[in-house]
Design an enzyme around this catalytic site. Structure first.
Site, mmCIF file in Angstrom:
data_model
loop_
_atom_site.group_PDB
_atom_site.id
_atom_site.type_symbol
_atom_site.label_atom_id
_atom_site.label_comp_id
_atom_site.label_asym_id
_atom_site.label_seq_id
_atom_site.Cartn_x
_atom_site.Cartn_y
_atom_site.Cartn_z
ATOM 1 N N HIS A 124 75.237 7.419 81.420
ATOM 2 C CA HIS A 124 75.643 6.033 81.168
ATOM 3 C C HIS A 124 76.463 5.552 82.370
ATOM 4 C CE1 HIS A 124 77.981 2.826 79.149
ATOM 5 N NE2 HIS A 124 77.040 2.808 78.236
ATOM 6 N N ASP A 201 81.091 13.576 78.286
ATOM 7 C CA ASP A 201 81.029 12.259 77.655
ATOM 8 C C ASP A 201 80.360 12.442 76.292
ATOM 9 O OD1 ASP A 201 80.323 9.761 76.753
ATOM 10 O OD2 ASP A 201 79.188 9.200 78.553
ATOM 11 N N GLN A 204 77.914 9.719 72.381
ATOM 12 C CA GLN A 204 76.751 9.728 71.474
ATOM 13 C C GLN A 204 76.671 10.999 70.652
ATOM 14 O OE1 GLN A 204 74.953 7.212 70.823
ATOM 15 N NE2 GLN A 204 75.487 5.867 72.519
ATOM 16 N N LYS A 227 81.364 4.040 67.684
ATOM 17 C CA LYS A 227 80.046 4.662 67.556
ATOM 18 C C LYS A 227 80.069 5.779 66.521
ATOM 19 C CE LYS A 227 79.066 3.858 72.452
ATOM 20 N NZ LYS A 227 77.998 2.863 72.517
ATOM 21 N N CYS A 366 72.606 0.439 79.870
ATOM 22 C CA CYS A 366 73.692 0.865 80.782
ATOM 23 C C CYS A 366 73.388 2.227 81.405
ATOM 24 C CB CYS A 366 75.049 0.925 80.082
ATOM 25 S SG CYS A 366 75.562 -0.609 79.329
#
Ligand code: PMP
Length: 420
Positions: A124, A201, A204, A227, A366
């Site tokens: 991302h 990261d 998700q 999220k 993104c």
């Protein structure tokens, strides 16, 4: 009814009952933002109704209550991640802020001229631009672990780019474009054998799987509340205590230090408050903690299996349609499916789906470098959450089958944007 979960959760989400000019929401854009269950709304309402004040500043009763909620929220995040100590949990406003804090405040401690920062080809923009900027500032080089023809980087792709100059590996746990799950535990093991710091990261990941930062052995791990069934405006940065001891704050001001003088002196108290200057988003922290309770009540393994099963059903149904390409070779364990209809711009597919009340994300997500390496102007992304059902997946597949060429051109390379 969502299958595989301990109870029917649809009634928990008031927004699913909203009227979209005669359509019912079929919300398949969970990778962008998940909806908020009543349990989380009630927790935040309860905070503002009963316990609201500023934290760590006054000796009065409401100040104490607010401070208690604030501290309990941090402890809840520690427990959710299985971190060793609550001081390894810092609240930010988002995954993006967390990544910027690490790149800006920790990057220069370990990266200097001639060194390398390694990311993957599916990142991302939030896990690309802060590192690109760090490299520009320090004279380091940004290296990229290549993705294969399916847009997936293997462990070998990382190994191929690790050198004696690699100082940081920054990688998504789960790709936001096609749900690819990266082998972060294995990457961390190889990295640590060579003294490399690993930044994960997890934006998700946390809504779809159990994340244990000690088991992964991540040096830093970050995500956003919005999220994972929590509110916007609150995010988390986990960091090992030894790294937080070296991290420099991004923001300076109140709350981070008990005393300040006009002279030079140490900036700020100990972690975690050292990285949280300014009045915090207490309701957001209460909300993210309540979202963790919500996920754990349903069972994070059950939630992950539910979302992955829907994504697999969608991938299978879409692959069976003529003229539809589904990307990624991995089983969609991340609960995300990316696809295109031949000759139809993804935005036109998205508008067509919207006419049935179906929300998907369309465009570059993104993650332009990944879309570039797949040679795509964009894709349509369907991403699944706890309230989605097999019937919704079937409606998606049926509706994609009737999408036609519309307003957008698939020929022109700049026909990509809607913003983001
Ligand atoms: N990383 C990934 C993989 C993401 O999907 C996102 C959100 N799309 C982010 C980082 C950034 O999250 P936020 O916008 O909440 O900061």
């Amino acid at each position: 009814t969502p299958a595989g979960l301990p109870r029917d959760v649809r009634a928990d989400f008031p927004i699913l009952g909203t009227d979209l000019d005669g359509r019912t929401p079929v919300y398949l854009d969970n990778a962008a933002t998940t909806h908020v269950p009543q349990q989380v709304l009630t927790a935040m309402y309860g905070y503002y109704t009963n316990d609201h004040s500023n934290v760590g500043r006054g000796v009065h009763a409401l100040g104490m209550r607010a401070t208690g909620r604030f501290m309990r929220s941090r402890e809840r995040v520690r427990d959710f991640l299985n971190a060793a100590d609550a001081s390894e949990v810092v609240f930010t406003k988002s995954a993006t802020e967390s990544l910027n804090l690490v790149a800006h405040g920790f990057g220069p401690q370990v990266v200097s001229s001639g060194d390398e920062v390694l990311i993957s080809g599916l990142e991302h923009h939030s896990n690309l631009l802060p590192w690109r900027e760090l490299c520009a500032r320090t004279g380091a080089t940004l290296q990229v672990a290549d993705v294969d023809e399916h847009g997936e980087p293997s462990l070998d792709a990382f190994r191929a780019k690790i050198t004696d100059r690699t100082r940081v590996i920054a990688v998504a746990h789960v790709s936001n474009v096609q749900g690819t799950v990266n082998p972060v535990r294995e990457i961390a093991a190889e990295a640590h054998a060579r003294g490399i710091v690993v930044v994960v990261d997890g934006a998700q990941a946390v809504a779809h799987r159990k994340v244990d930062v000690r088991d992964l052995d991540a040096d830093f791990y970050c995500f956003s509340g919005h999220k994972m069934y929590g509110p916007h405006g609150v995010g988390v940065l986990y960091g090992k205590a030894e790294h937080f001891a070296r991290l420099e704050p991004l923001l300076l001001g109140g709350g981070m230090t008990p005393i300040a003088t006009y002279a030079d002196g140490p900036l700020g108290a100990r972690p975690p408050l050292r990285f949280e200057a300014g009045s915090p988003n207490i309701a957001g922290m209460v909300g993210i903690a309540a979202a963790m309770d919500y996920l754990d009540e349903l069972g994070r393994d059950a939630v992950g299996e539910h979302d992955a099963a829907l994504a697999a059903r969608a991938a299978e149904g879409l692959r069976a349609l003529d003229g539809v390409t589904v990307y990624g070779a991995q089983a969609p364990l991340g609960g995300i499916v990316s696809f295109n209809v031949d000759g139809v711009h993804p935005n036109d597919v998205g508008s067509h789906l919207d006419s049935f009340g179906i929300a998907t994300r369309t465009g570059v997500h993104c993650a332009t470098p990944l879309l570039d390496s797949l040679g795509l102007v964009g894709s349509v992304r369907a991403s699944f959450g706890v309230y989605n059902t097999a019937a919704e997946v079937d409606l998606l597949v049926e509706s994609v089958g009737t999408a036609e060429k519309g307003f957008w051109s698939t020929e022109h390379p700049n026909e990509r944007f809607l913003p983001g």
